[in-house]
Design a protein around this motif. Structure first.
Motif, PDB file in Angstrom:
ATOM      1  N   GLU A 111      24.177  -9.094  37.786  1.00 20.33           N
ATOM      2  CA  GLU A 111      25.578  -9.298  37.410  1.00 20.33           C
ATOM      3  C   GLU A 111      26.512  -8.490  38.307  1.00 20.33           C
ATOM      4  OE1 GLU A 111      28.485  -8.714  33.552  1.00 20.33           O
ATOM      5  OE2 GLU A 111      26.349  -9.059  33.209  1.00 20.33           O
ATOM      6  N   PHE A 112      26.131  -7.231  38.603  1.00 25.46           N
ATOM      7  CA  PHE A 112      26.950  -6.409  39.491  1.00 25.46           C
ATOM      8  C   PHE A 112      27.020  -7.035  40.880  1.00 25.46           C
ATOM      9  CE2 PHE A 112      27.561  -2.710  42.366  1.00 25.46           C
ATOM     10  CZ  PHE A 112      28.797  -2.287  41.885  1.00 25.46           C
ATOM     11  N   ARG A 113      25.906  -7.518  41.385  1.00 33.83           N
ATOM     12  CA  ARG A 113      25.887  -8.163  42.701  1.00 33.83           C
ATOM     13  C   ARG A 113      26.744  -9.426  42.699  1.00 33.83           C
ATOM     14  NH1 ARG A 113      21.457  -7.356  46.524  1.00 33.83           N
ATOM     15  NH2 ARG A 113      20.664  -5.274  46.162  1.00 33.83           N
ATOM     16  N   ASN A 114      26.670 -10.183  41.605  1.00 38.60           N
ATOM     17  CA  ASN A 114      27.521 -11.376  41.501  1.00 38.60           C
ATOM     18  C   ASN A 114      28.990 -10.990  41.528  1.00 38.60           C
ATOM     19  OD1 ASN A 114      25.336 -13.112  41.376  1.00 38.60           O
ATOM     20  ND2 ASN A 114      25.347 -13.251  39.153  1.00 38.60           N
ATOM     21  N   ASP A 115      29.339  -9.894  40.832  1.00 38.33           N
ATOM     22  CA  ASP A 115      30.728  -9.420  40.855  1.00 38.33           C
ATOM     23  C   ASP A 115      31.156  -9.064  42.277  1.00 38.33           C
ATOM     24  OD1 ASP A 115      30.948  -9.758  38.117  1.00 38.33           O
ATOM     25  OD2 ASP A 115      30.715  -7.627  37.651  1.00 38.33           O
ATOM     26  N   LEU A 116      30.275  -8.418  43.019  1.00 40.04           N
ATOM     27  CA  LEU A 116      30.613  -8.023  44.384  1.00 40.04           C
ATOM     28  C   LEU A 116      30.851  -9.230  45.292  1.00 40.04           C
ATOM     29  CD1 LEU A 116      28.179  -5.020  44.986  1.00 40.04           C
ATOM     30  CD2 LEU A 116      30.636  -4.924  44.505  1.00 40.04           C
ATOM     31  N   THR A 117      30.175 -10.333  45.009  1.00 46.13           N
ATOM     32  CA  THR A 117      30.400 -11.537  45.825  1.00 46.13           C
ATOM     33  C   THR A 117      31.624 -12.309  45.348  1.00 46.13           C
ATOM     34  OG1 THR A 117      28.868 -12.861  44.500  1.00 46.13           O
ATOM     35  CG2 THR A 117      27.976 -11.790  46.466  1.00 46.13           C
ATOM     36  N   ALA A 118      32.007 -12.143  44.074  1.00 42.41           N
ATOM     37  CA  ALA A 118      33.171 -12.857  43.539  1.00 42.41           C
ATOM     38  C   ALA A 118      34.482 -12.145  43.844  1.00 42.41           C
ATOM     39  CB  ALA A 118      33.032 -13.048  42.031  1.00 42.41           C
ATOM     40  N   LEU A 119      34.478 -10.812  43.743  1.00 41.09           N
ATOM     41  CA  LEU A 119      35.702 -10.043  43.999  1.00 41.09           C
ATOM     42  C   LEU A 119      36.009 -10.046  45.487  1.00 41.09           C
ATOM     43  CD1 LEU A 119      35.057  -7.014  41.638  1.00 41.09           C
ATOM     44  CD2 LEU A 119      36.624  -8.926  41.254  1.00 41.09           C
ATOM     45  N   GLN A 120      37.300 -10.055  45.803  1.00 41.48           N
ATOM     46  CA  GLN A 120      37.706 -10.117  47.199  1.00 41.48           C
ATOM     47  C   GLN A 120      38.580  -8.934  47.591  1.00 41.48           C
ATOM     48  OE1 GLN A 120      39.619 -13.853  47.961  1.00 41.48           O
ATOM     49  NE2 GLN A 120      37.754 -15.032  47.634  1.00 41.48           N
ATOM     50  N   SER A 121      38.490  -8.597  48.862  1.00 39.30           N
ATOM     51  CA  SER A 121      39.368  -7.609  49.470  1.00 39.30           C
ATOM     52  C   SER A 121      39.813  -8.198  50.800  1.00 39.30           C
ATOM     53  CB  SER A 121      38.630  -6.290  49.685  1.00 39.30           C
ATOM     54  OG  SER A 121      39.479  -5.344  50.296  1.00 39.30           O
ATOM     55  N   GLU A 122      41.129  -8.224  51.002  1.00 35.15           N
ATOM     56  CA  GLU A 122      41.702  -8.793  52.220  1.00 35.15           C
ATOM     57  C   GLU A 122      41.246 -10.237  52.429  1.00 35.15           C
ATOM     58  OE1 GLU A 122      40.769  -6.017  55.346  1.00 35.15           O
ATOM     59  OE2 GLU A 122      41.976  -4.445  54.426  1.00 35.15           O
ATOM     60  N   GLY A 123      41.120 -10.981  51.317  1.00 35.41           N
ATOM     61  CA  GLY A 123      40.780 -12.394  51.394  1.00 35.41           C
ATOM     62  C   GLY A 123      39.315 -12.714  51.614  1.00 35.41           C
TER      63      GLY A 123
END
Length: 97
Positions: A30-42
């Motif tokens: 779930e944490f890894r999925n969050d890291l792929t879903a959240l964005q920084s600088e697009g």
């Protein structure tokens, strides 16, 4: 406290007691999925391929985490503070929510 680096870039401070706890979080789907879903600088924080590593948080990073936690009116026991601007493109009102 530990700092998560993705591709050599400091991304988040993890307020966890041991490196084993931090490693367990990094292995959490779930944490890894969050890291792929959240964005920084697009771009996603993690592309699913870049190397992720942990290191001891610096004194400045610890202070930033502690100041951030002190500013929170509603302490929900959070243990992750992002060091980069983060947007959730899946939020109901778009990436700025």
């Amino acid at each position: 406290m530990f700092t998560l680096e993705i591709g050599g870039r400091p991304v988040a401070v993890l307020n966890l007691p041991t490196v084993a706890d931090a490693e367990e979080l990094l292995g959490d789907k779930e944490f890894r999925n969050d890291l792929t879903a959240l964005q920084s600088e697009g771009r996603p924080l993690w592309d699913g391929q870049a190397a992720m590593s942990l290191r001891e948080a610096t004194a400045d990073e610890r202070a930033e985490f502690e100041n951030s936690a002190a500013d929170e009116e509603d302490d929900d026991g959070g243990f992750v503070m992002f060091l980069v601007d983060v947007a959730d493109p899946n939020a109901p009102n778009g990436p700025d929510e």
